[in-house]
Design a protein around this motif. Structure first.
Motif, mmCIF file in Angstrom:
data_model
loop_
_atom_site.group_PDB
_atom_site.id
_atom_site.type_symbol
_atom_site.label_atom_id
_atom_site.label_comp_id
_atom_site.label_asym_id
_atom_site.label_seq_id
_atom_site.Cartn_x
_atom_site.Cartn_y
_atom_site.Cartn_z
ATOM 1 N N ARG A 203 0.824 -1.210 0.000
ATOM 2 C CA ARG A 203 0.000 0.000 0.000
ATOM 3 C C ARG A 203 0.861 1.264 0.000
ATOM 4 O O ARG A 203 0.587 2.206 -0.751
ATOM 5 C CB ARG A 203 -0.952 -0.034 1.197
ATOM 6 N N TRP A 204 1.879 1.304 0.837
ATOM 7 C CA TRP A 204 2.756 2.479 0.849
ATOM 8 C C TRP A 204 3.511 2.604 -0.469
ATOM 9 O O TRP A 204 3.665 3.713 -1.007
ATOM 10 C CB TRP A 204 3.726 2.416 2.029
ATOM 11 N N GLN A 205 3.970 1.482 -0.991
ATOM 12 C CA GLN A 205 4.679 1.533 -2.269
ATOM 13 C C GLN A 205 3.762 2.036 -3.385
ATOM 14 O O GLN A 205 4.191 2.795 -4.258
ATOM 15 C CB GLN A 205 5.227 0.155 -2.622
ATOM 16 N N ALA A 206 2.502 1.617 -3.341
ATOM 17 C CA ALA A 206 1.557 2.042 -4.370
ATOM 18 C C ALA A 206 1.344 3.550 -4.370
ATOM 19 O O ALA A 206 1.023 4.144 -5.405
ATOM 20 C CB ALA A 206 0.221 1.320 -4.189
ATOM 21 N N PHE A 207 1.555 4.179 -3.190
ATOM 22 C CA PHE A 207 1.426 5.634 -3.097
ATOM 23 C C PHE A 207 2.736 6.355 -3.419
ATOM 24 O O PHE A 207 2.826 7.569 -3.289
ATOM 25 C CB PHE A 207 0.947 6.027 -1.693
ATOM 26 N N GLY A 208 3.755 5.596 -3.824
ATOM 27 C CA GLY A 208 4.980 6.226 -4.304
ATOM 28 C C GLY A 208 6.043 6.462 -3.264
ATOM 29 O O GLY A 208 6.934 7.295 -3.468
ATOM 30 N N TRP A 209 6.005 5.720 -2.144
ATOM 31 C CA TRP A 209 6.989 5.879 -1.078
ATOM 32 C C TRP A 209 8.088 4.820 -1.183
ATOM 33 O O TRP A 209 7.816 3.673 -1.551
ATOM 34 C CB TRP A 209 6.325 5.760 0.291
ATOM 35 N N PHE A 210 9.309 5.199 -0.829
ATOM 36 C CA PHE A 210 10.384 4.232 -0.638
ATOM 37 C C PHE A 210 10.111 3.529 0.688
ATOM 38 O O PHE A 210 10.113 4.159 1.749
ATOM 39 C CB PHE A 210 11.741 4.935 -0.600
ATOM 40 N N THR A 211 9.846 2.236 0.624
ATOM 41 C CA THR A 211 9.268 1.516 1.753
ATOM 42 C C THR A 211 10.178 0.386 2.226
ATOM 43 O O THR A 211 10.668 -0.413 1.411
ATOM 44 C CB THR A 211 7.898 0.922 1.351
ATOM 45 N N GLN A 212 10.388 0.333 3.542
ATOM 46 C CA GLN A 212 11.111 -0.764 4.166
ATOM 47 C C GLN A 212 10.288 -1.285 5.339
ATOM 48 O O GLN A 212 9.599 -0.513 6.007
ATOM 49 C CB GLN A 212 12.469 -0.296 4.699
ATOM 50 N N ARG A 213 10.387 -2.586 5.598
ATOM 51 C CA ARG A 213 9.741 -3.173 6.762
ATOM 52 C C ARG A 213 10.771 -3.976 7.544
ATOM 53 O O ARG A 213 11.474 -4.816 6.968
ATOM 54 C CB ARG A 213 8.575 -4.078 6.362
ATOM 55 N N VAL A 214 10.859 -3.699 8.847
ATOM 56 C CA VAL A 214 11.882 -4.349 9.671
ATOM 57 C C VAL A 214 11.298 -4.752 11.018
ATOM 58 O O VAL A 214 10.214 -4.302 11.410
ATOM 59 C CB VAL A 214 13.086 -3.410 9.917
ATOM 60 N N PHE A 226 17.256 2.979 8.777
ATOM 61 C CA PHE A 226 17.349 4.433 8.898
ATOM 62 C C PHE A 226 18.435 4.968 7.976
ATOM 63 O O PHE A 226 18.263 6.014 7.338
ATOM 64 C CB PHE A 226 17.628 4.826 10.348
ATOM 65 N N ASP A 227 19.570 4.284 7.895
ATOM 66 C CA ASP A 227 20.644 4.719 7.003
ATOM 67 C C ASP A 227 20.186 4.691 5.543
ATOM 68 O O ASP A 227 20.456 5.611 4.773
ATOM 69 C CB ASP A 227 21.872 3.825 7.170
ATOM 70 N N ALA A 228 19.473 3.620 5.177
ATOM 71 C CA ALA A 228 18.994 3.505 3.797
ATOM 72 C C ALA A 228 17.975 4.592 3.475
ATOM 73 O O ALA A 228 17.955 5.132 2.358
ATOM 74 C CB ALA A 228 18.387 2.122 3.573
ATOM 75 N N ALA A 229 17.140 4.932 4.455
ATOM 76 C CA ALA A 229 16.143 5.982 4.232
ATOM 77 C C ALA A 229 16.808 7.323 3.976
ATOM 78 O O ALA A 229 16.408 8.074 3.071
ATOM 79 C CB ALA A 229 15.203 6.068 5.429
ATOM 80 N N ARG A 230 17.821 7.645 4.758
ATOM 81 C CA ARG A 230 18.515 8.925 4.570
ATOM 82 C C ARG A 230 19.323 8.945 3.278
ATOM 83 O O ARG A 230 19.443 9.986 2.618
ATOM 84 C CB ARG A 230 19.432 9.222 5.764
ATOM 85 N N ARG A 238 10.017 8.613 2.364
ATOM 86 C CA ARG A 238 10.479 7.309 2.808
ATOM 87 C C ARG A 238 9.656 6.880 4.014
ATOM 88 O O ARG A 238 9.270 7.703 4.854
ATOM 89 C CB ARG A 238 11.955 7.370 3.206
ATOM 90 N N VAL A 239 9.413 5.597 4.150
ATOM 91 C CA VAL A 239 8.704 5.074 5.310
ATOM 92 C C VAL A 239 9.418 3.819 5.803
ATOM 93 O O VAL A 239 9.870 2.989 4.997
ATOM 94 C CB VAL A 239 7.218 4.778 5.000
ATOM 95 N N ILE A 240 9.535 3.701 7.125
ATOM 96 C CA ILE A 240 10.082 2.511 7.767
ATOM 97 C C ILE A 240 8.964 1.907 8.609
ATOM 98 O O ILE A 240 8.500 2.525 9.574
ATOM 99 C CB ILE A 240 11.297 2.838 8.647
#
Length: 282
Positions: A203-214, A226-230, A238-240
């Motif tokens: 869902r987050w990716q579909a809205f155009g966000w760089f998305t990670q789940r941890v 956090f490093d990858a997001a920055r 970006r969303v974690i």
């Protein structure tokens, strides 16, 4: 000088997260109740935010070049206070005033009261929209600062959250890092049963966000995320997404069925503190 070591040793982050949990338990003990389960669960992501990722000056919380941490979920204030105390933005001795009359640490976060509290939260679903506005303002100033916005899985029930998600993508806000605390618990029950949020990554990716789940209680995984997001170079927010465990670090709270708002017998606060210390040395 900022309070951000570029490569924080893992042992330091373990100690910071442990201290955040201890501060939260001590504040819970002051009032005999509180949103302690969330604080224990979010301690690791707060430790990485404040002691690895963010740039700020502890003794100048209004420093213009700081990174901002926006707490959308105002009832998590006890968790953020614990991090602000550990960061020396709030003096340790103020911990004993938590939730009391005239305290700078009210039970729900209010920016007008507390140093380092950037926004007033509580009406869920508002924080990410505020963060979008702040990011637009920082871009107009040509600022290099990031805005971190902590929101909950329960806030994904709110339409205003998804309006902000869509807006952030439209404006290509690469200075915005959302952190979603997925503990699957809200006042009315399990978040996934109140209003299903999976597949959350899609869902987050579909809205155009760089998305990670941890795993939100795995410090190494959090540091990498956090490093990858920055470091992400695409012009997108970006969303974690952080899967956390309510009551993390205190075994008898981890196994409680209902942990949204914790009340325990008076003697159990010392039991919880002792359990936390035992877990650290186990």
């Amino acid at each position: 000088m900022t309070a951000n070591p570029s490569l924080a040793p893992a042992t330091m982050l373990v100690q910071r997260a442990h201290n955040i949990r201890r501060h939260a338990l001590r504040m819970g003990q002051v009032q005999g109740q509180g949103y302690v389960g969330q604080a224990l669960g979010a301690a690791d992501l707060l430790a990485v935010s404040y002691f690895h990722a963010m740039n700020y000056k502890p003794h100048d919380p209004e420093w213009e070049q700081r990174d901002r941490f926006y707490l959308s979920i105002g009832h998590y204030a006890i968790a953020l206070y614990a991090a602000l105390i550990e960061a020396e933005i709030i003096p340790l001795d103020e911990l004993e005033t938590y939730g009391s009359d005239d305290s700078r640490l009210p039970m729900s976060g209010m920016a007008t009261y507390t140093p380092g509290m950037e926004i007033t939260g509580g009406s869920l679903g508002q924080g990410l929209g505020i963060a979008v506005g702040a990011c637009l303002g920082l871009k107009r100033k040509q600022s290099a600062s990031f805005v971190y916005n902590l929101l909950s899985d329960g806030e994904l029930n709110e339409g205003s959250t998804w309006e902000a998600v869509m807006s952030a993508s439209h404006w290509k806000l690469d200075n915005l890092i959302a952190i979603v605390d997925v503990n699957n618990q809200q006042a009315d029950g399990h978040s996934s049963e109140i209003l299903a949020f999976e597949p959350i990554v899609d869902r987050w990716q579909a809205f155009g966000w760089f998305t990670q789940r941890v795993d939100g209680n795995d410090l190494d995984a959090l540091v990498k995320a956090f490093d990858a997001a920055r470091a992400h170079t695409a012009a997108q927010p970006r969303v974690i997404i952080c899967d956390t465990k309510m009551g993390k670090g205190v075994s008898f709270l981890e196994t409680r069925e209902k942990t949204h708002f914790i009340r325990v017998d008076e003697h159990e606060w010392d039991v919880a503190l002792n359990n936390l210390e035992e877990g650290k040395t186990a």
